[in-house]
Design a protein around this motif. Structure first.
Motif, mmCIF file in Angstrom:
data_model
loop_
_atom_site.group_PDB
_atom_site.id
_atom_site.type_symbol
_atom_site.label_atom_id
_atom_site.label_comp_id
_atom_site.label_asym_id
_atom_site.label_seq_id
_atom_site.Cartn_x
_atom_site.Cartn_y
_atom_site.Cartn_z
ATOM 1 N N ASN A 61 33.524 33.192 41.721
ATOM 2 C CA ASN A 61 32.267 33.018 42.450
ATOM 3 C C ASN A 61 32.266 31.706 43.231
ATOM 4 O O ASN A 61 31.841 31.653 44.387
ATOM 5 N N MET A 64 34.577 32.081 46.117
ATOM 6 C CA MET A 64 33.961 32.893 47.167
ATOM 7 C C MET A 64 33.090 32.041 48.072
ATOM 8 O O MET A 64 33.092 32.199 49.299
ATOM 9 N N PRO A 80 34.649 38.400 56.502
ATOM 10 C CA PRO A 80 34.104 37.973 55.208
ATOM 11 C C PRO A 80 35.007 38.345 54.029
ATOM 12 O O PRO A 80 35.578 39.440 53.996
ATOM 13 N N TYR A 82 35.924 39.054 49.851
ATOM 14 C CA TYR A 82 35.282 39.842 48.796
ATOM 15 C C TYR A 82 36.101 39.739 47.521
ATOM 16 O O TYR A 82 37.270 39.338 47.531
ATOM 17 N N LEU A 83 35.463 40.101 46.396
ATOM 18 C CA LEU A 83 36.117 40.055 45.092
ATOM 19 C C LEU A 83 36.492 41.451 44.634
ATOM 20 O O LEU A 83 35.745 42.415 44.844
ATOM 21 N N LEU A 90 40.505 37.395 44.647
ATOM 22 C CA LEU A 90 39.716 37.169 45.850
ATOM 23 C C LEU A 90 40.549 37.566 47.058
ATOM 24 O O LEU A 90 41.692 37.138 47.195
ATOM 25 N N SER A 92 40.928 37.583 51.142
ATOM 26 C CA SER A 92 40.495 36.902 52.367
ATOM 27 C C SER A 92 41.059 37.645 53.577
ATOM 28 O O SER A 92 42.238 37.501 53.913
ATOM 29 N N ARG A 133 34.290 38.442 61.564
ATOM 30 C CA ARG A 133 32.894 38.214 61.200
ATOM 31 C C ARG A 133 32.030 38.140 62.457
ATOM 32 O O ARG A 133 30.929 38.701 62.490
ATOM 33 N N ASP A 158 29.726 45.007 55.183
ATOM 34 C CA ASP A 158 30.488 45.548 54.056
ATOM 35 C C ASP A 158 31.882 44.942 54.153
ATOM 36 O O ASP A 158 32.739 45.430 54.889
ATOM 37 N N ALA A 159 32.090 43.842 53.411
ATOM 38 C CA ALA A 159 33.333 43.078 53.557
ATOM 39 C C ALA A 159 34.549 43.891 53.144
ATOM 40 O O ALA A 159 35.590 43.848 53.815
ATOM 41 N N GLU A 160 34.449 44.635 52.054
ATOM 42 C CA GLU A 160 35.612 45.364 51.551
ATOM 43 C C GLU A 160 36.069 46.440 52.525
ATOM 44 O O GLU A 160 37.268 46.691 52.666
ATOM 45 N N ASN A 162 35.263 46.313 55.785
ATOM 46 C CA ASN A 162 35.357 45.660 57.090
ATOM 47 C C ASN A 162 34.543 46.415 58.140
ATOM 48 O O ASN A 162 35.060 46.856 59.168
#
Length: 201
Positions: A61, A64, A80, A82-83, A90, A92, A133, A158-160, A162
């Motif tokens: 966290n 992040m 962005p 995500y985990l 993590l 990137s 982003r 929705d980062a995962e 994209n």
């Protein structure tokens, strides 16, 4: 349009009672994306509420937060972060070669899981993606202008996956087709939240 709403409601009720979505996905796909129309999904709230707390997530966290600051400083080079869980890592995402170097740099700091001071160094997993982003935020700004479509409740990245997501309380094929025509079927998706209303304070 009314017929589509009825079909969507029956599908979601069926999925929630007889065929729950995967705990990993966190969502139920109501209508898959096609070249002519964007995806429609609804959230798997039960899966989120049943997820137990694990103190091992705390260093991630903190990492992040640091990764998000990188993205804010370089929005055209990065997307962005995500985990992922089991095990924790993590991710990137990056767009440019400059972004790849930024995304791969280790993240260090101190976390406090269970009130215990815990120094950490986390090396992100890097992933090349299509949308930065800056691009995703610009799509949200264009889709959600002040005084726009009253069905749109909110928007987020929705980062995962994209992509940009708009949350609506009503959806029809015309909206899905318009979004696909203007942005393509993979850049934006619709989260359907029936019965939810936008409250202005």
């Amino acid at each position: 349009m009314r017929t589509l709403r009825v079909i969507l409601t029956v599908f979601v009720l069926y999925a929630l009672t007889l065929g729950p979505a995967s705990q990993v996905s966190g969502r139920l796909v109501v209508e898959r994306a096609t070249p002519e129309a964007v995806e429609v999904f609804t959230e798997d709230v039960a899966g989120f509420l049943n997820e137990p707390y694990d103190s091992r997530i705390e260093p991630f966290n903190y990492a992040m937060d640091a990764a998000m600051k990188r993205v804010e400083a370089h929005p055209k080079d990065l997307a962005p972060p995500y985990l992922l869980k089991r095990p924790y890592r993590l991710v990137s995402p990056y767009i440019t070669e400059r972004g790849r170097a930024l995304a791969a740099a280790p993240l260090t700091g101190v976390a406090w899981p269970d009130h215990v001071r815990t120094p950490f160094t986390i090396i992100p997993a890097v992933r090349r993606v299509r949308h930065s982003r800056a691009e995703l935020e610009s799509v949200l700004d264009a889709v959600m202008p002040p005084g726009g479509d009253p069905r749109i409740l909110s928007g987020y990245v929705d980062a995962e996956r994209n992509r940009a997501v708009i949350e609506v309380n009503d959806v029809d094929l015309r909206l899905r087709r318009r979004l696909a025509r203007e942005y393509g079927p993979d850049l934006i998706a619709v989260q359907w939240s029936p019965g939810t209303h936008l409250y202005l304070v």
